[in-house]
Design an enzyme around this catalytic site. Structure first.
Site, PDB file in Angstrom:
ATOM      1  N   LYS A  40      -2.877   3.863   6.527  1.00 16.05           N
ATOM      2  CA  LYS A  40      -2.735   1.934   6.794  1.00 16.05           C
ATOM      3  C   LYS A  40      -2.164   1.433   7.611  1.00 16.05           C
ATOM      4  O   LYS A  40      -1.886   1.351   8.265  1.00 16.05           O
ATOM      5  CB  LYS A  40      -3.354   1.381   6.103  1.00 16.05           C
ATOM      6  CG  LYS A  40      -4.640   1.633   5.308  1.00 16.05           C
ATOM      7  CD  LYS A  40      -4.502   0.059   3.816  1.00 16.05           C
ATOM      8  CE  LYS A  40      -6.612   0.199   3.686  1.00 16.05           C
ATOM      9  NZ  LYS A  40      -6.392  -0.097   2.378  1.00 16.05           N
ATOM     10  N   HIS A  89     -12.979  -4.809  10.525  1.00 14.16           N
ATOM     11  CA  HIS A  89     -12.748  -5.875  10.437  1.00 14.16           C
ATOM     12  C   HIS A  89     -11.483  -5.745   9.724  1.00 14.16           C
ATOM     13  O   HIS A  89     -10.417  -7.167   9.930  1.00 14.16           O
ATOM     14  CB  HIS A  89     -13.561  -5.902   8.556  1.00 14.16           C
ATOM     15  CG  HIS A  89     -13.653  -4.693   7.682  1.00 14.16           C
ATOM     16  ND1 HIS A  89     -14.142  -3.638   8.309  1.00 14.16           N
ATOM     17  CD2 HIS A  89     -12.880  -3.813   6.990  1.00 14.16           C
ATOM     18  CE1 HIS A  89     -13.830  -2.649   7.611  1.00 14.16           C
ATOM     19  NE2 HIS A  89     -13.382  -3.009   7.065  1.00 14.16           N
ATOM     20  N   TYR A 121     -18.395   3.911   3.911  1.00 11.88           N
ATOM     21  CA  TYR A 121     -19.467   3.946   4.192  1.00 11.88           C
ATOM     22  C   TYR A 121     -19.911   4.153   5.492  1.00 11.88           C
ATOM     23  O   TYR A 121     -21.019   3.723   5.551  1.00 11.88           O
ATOM     24  CB  TYR A 121     -20.544   2.479   3.208  1.00 11.88           C
ATOM     25  CG  TYR A 121     -19.922   2.225   2.322  1.00 11.88           C
ATOM     26  CD1 TYR A 121     -21.462   2.145   1.492  1.00 11.88           C
ATOM     27  CD2 TYR A 121     -18.749   2.093   1.208  1.00 11.88           C
ATOM     28  CE1 TYR A 121     -20.572   2.323   0.010  1.00 11.88           C
ATOM     29  CE2 TYR A 121     -19.040   1.752   0.353  1.00 11.88           C
ATOM     30  CZ  TYR A 121     -19.935   1.892  -0.898  1.00 11.88           C
ATOM     31  OH  TYR A 121     -19.555   1.523  -1.963  1.00 11.88           O
ATOM     32  N   PHE A 170     -14.614   7.297   7.402  1.00 17.18           N
ATOM     33  CA  PHE A 170     -14.625   6.965   5.916  1.00 17.18           C
ATOM     34  C   PHE A 170     -15.744   6.450   4.671  1.00 17.18           C
ATOM     35  O   PHE A 170     -16.337   4.922   5.667  1.00 17.18           O
ATOM     36  CB  PHE A 170     -13.560   6.920   5.265  1.00 17.18           C
ATOM     37  CG  PHE A 170     -13.073   6.216   5.363  1.00 17.18           C
ATOM     38  CD1 PHE A 170     -13.054   5.034   4.657  1.00 17.18           C
ATOM     39  CD2 PHE A 170     -11.980   5.710   6.960  1.00 17.18           C
ATOM     40  CE1 PHE A 170     -12.265   4.073   5.033  1.00 17.18           C
ATOM     41  CE2 PHE A 170     -11.658   4.302   6.709  1.00 17.18           C
ATOM     42  CZ  PHE A 170     -11.207   3.390   5.815  1.00 17.18           C
ATOM     43  N   ASP A 216      -7.251  -6.705   1.367  1.00 19.72           N
ATOM     44  CA  ASP A 216      -8.434  -5.566   0.238  1.00 19.72           C
ATOM     45  C   ASP A 216      -9.792  -6.064   0.990  1.00 19.72           C
ATOM     46  O   ASP A 216      -9.626  -7.579   2.041  1.00 19.72           O
ATOM     47  CB  ASP A 216      -9.315  -6.895  -1.246  1.00 19.72           C
ATOM     48  CG  ASP A 216      -9.744  -6.329  -2.150  1.00 19.72           C
ATOM     49  OD1 ASP A 216      -9.488  -4.953  -2.281  1.00 19.72           O
ATOM     50  OD2 ASP A 216     -10.887  -6.855  -2.847  1.00 19.72           O
ATOM     51  N   ASN A 240      -0.606   3.882   1.593  1.00 20.61           N
ATOM     52  CA  ASN A 240      -1.311   5.210   2.244  1.00 20.61           C
ATOM     53  C   ASN A 240      -0.709   4.499   3.648  1.00 20.61           C
ATOM     54  O   ASN A 240      -0.679   3.571   4.112  1.00 20.61           O
ATOM     55  CB  ASN A 240      -3.576   3.878   2.645  1.00 20.61           C
ATOM     56  CG  ASN A 240      -4.022   4.806   3.259  1.00 20.61           C
ATOM     57  OD1 ASN A 240      -3.980   5.570   4.511  1.00 20.61           O
ATOM     58  ND2 ASN A 240      -5.457   4.548   2.633  1.00 20.61           N
ATOM     59  N   THR A 246       0.859  -0.982   0.319  1.00 22.08           N
ATOM     60  CA  THR A 246      -0.178  -0.190  -0.050  1.00 22.08           C
ATOM     61  C   THR A 246       1.143   1.346   0.029  1.00 22.08           C
ATOM     62  O   THR A 246       2.321   1.324   0.456  1.00 22.08           O
ATOM     63  CB  THR A 246      -0.651   0.156   1.087  1.00 22.08           C
ATOM     64  OG1 THR A 246      -1.872   1.534   0.984  1.00 22.08           O
ATOM     65  CG2 THR A 246      -0.013   0.151   2.683  1.00 22.08           C
TER      66      THR A 246
END
Length: 202
Positions: free
Chosen positions: A13, A182, A156, A154, A71, A10, A8
């Site tokens: 993360k 999750h 949903y 962020f 993912d 990001n 990643t």
């Protein structure tokens, strides 16, 4: 110090993972940027597991180091598991989170709340240069509500409601969300598996 690549760029993360990794001594987590990987990785898989493997394999092959990727996405029962692997682009390429939420709520119009069950899933795959791999997948169960609540998080998060907490993801602070999400669950489980196999595969 053993090195492992998180596939990643990001940094949020990466910071989260490094924080969870804190007590897994002797392992340094690098990002794609850290190892000079600049190509786009096309996520062509039909499942979270396939996409995680695609990213991890690409990073491992490029760097020559063990590499892992995650993912994740939202699966709504009343929509036969959609948006699934298309979670980030549910409303189309270049869409915003607001666009995605609007499409989701439109698709669920008329569906009573007891039938609006959903879950976030996160699959983590780690690939090693010798071909071995570690896989794990975790979930967070909830309900899609029909209006936004909360300003945090962020994606949903404003419409993903957790009955046991009486709040949406967007209403939880970061620490509480990471404890039940999750991704938080999957990362913790992955590093438990990594510790268990540490001597053998690292």
């Amino acid at each position: 110090m053993k090195r492992i690549v998180f596939a990643t760029n990001n940094e949020h993360k990466a910071c989260e993972v490094r924080g969870i990794l804190g007590d897994c001594r002797g392992i340094s987590v690098l990002t794609l940027r850290d190892v000079g990987f600049t190509d786009d990785i096309e996520e062509t898989g039909a499942t979270f597991a396939e996409n995680a493997y695609i990213k991890a394999y690409a990073a491992c092959r490029f760097s020559g180091l063990p590499a892992f990727a995650d993912d994740s996405g939202l699966m709504v029962d009343a929509l036969s598991g959609a948006p699934g692997v298309y979670t980030a682009r549910y409303a189309g390429e270049g869409c915003s989170s607001e666009d995605n939420i609007n499409k989701l709520l439109d698709a669920l119009k008329g569906v009573p709340q007891p039938e609006r069950t959903a879950r976030f899933a996160c699959h983590i795959c780690c690939v090693f240069p010798d071909g071995r791999r570690i896989d794990c997948e975790e979930y967070c169960e909830g309900i899609i509500i029909d209006s936004r609540c909360g300003s945090g998080g962020f994606g949903y998060d404003p419409v993903f409601y957790l009955p046991e907490h009486g709040k949406t993801f967007a209403e939880l602070d970061a620490a509480d969300k990471n404890a039940v999400s999750h991704r938080g669950r999957a990362i913790r489980r992955f590093f438990d598996l990594l510790r268990a196999a540490y001597v053998d595969i690292m």
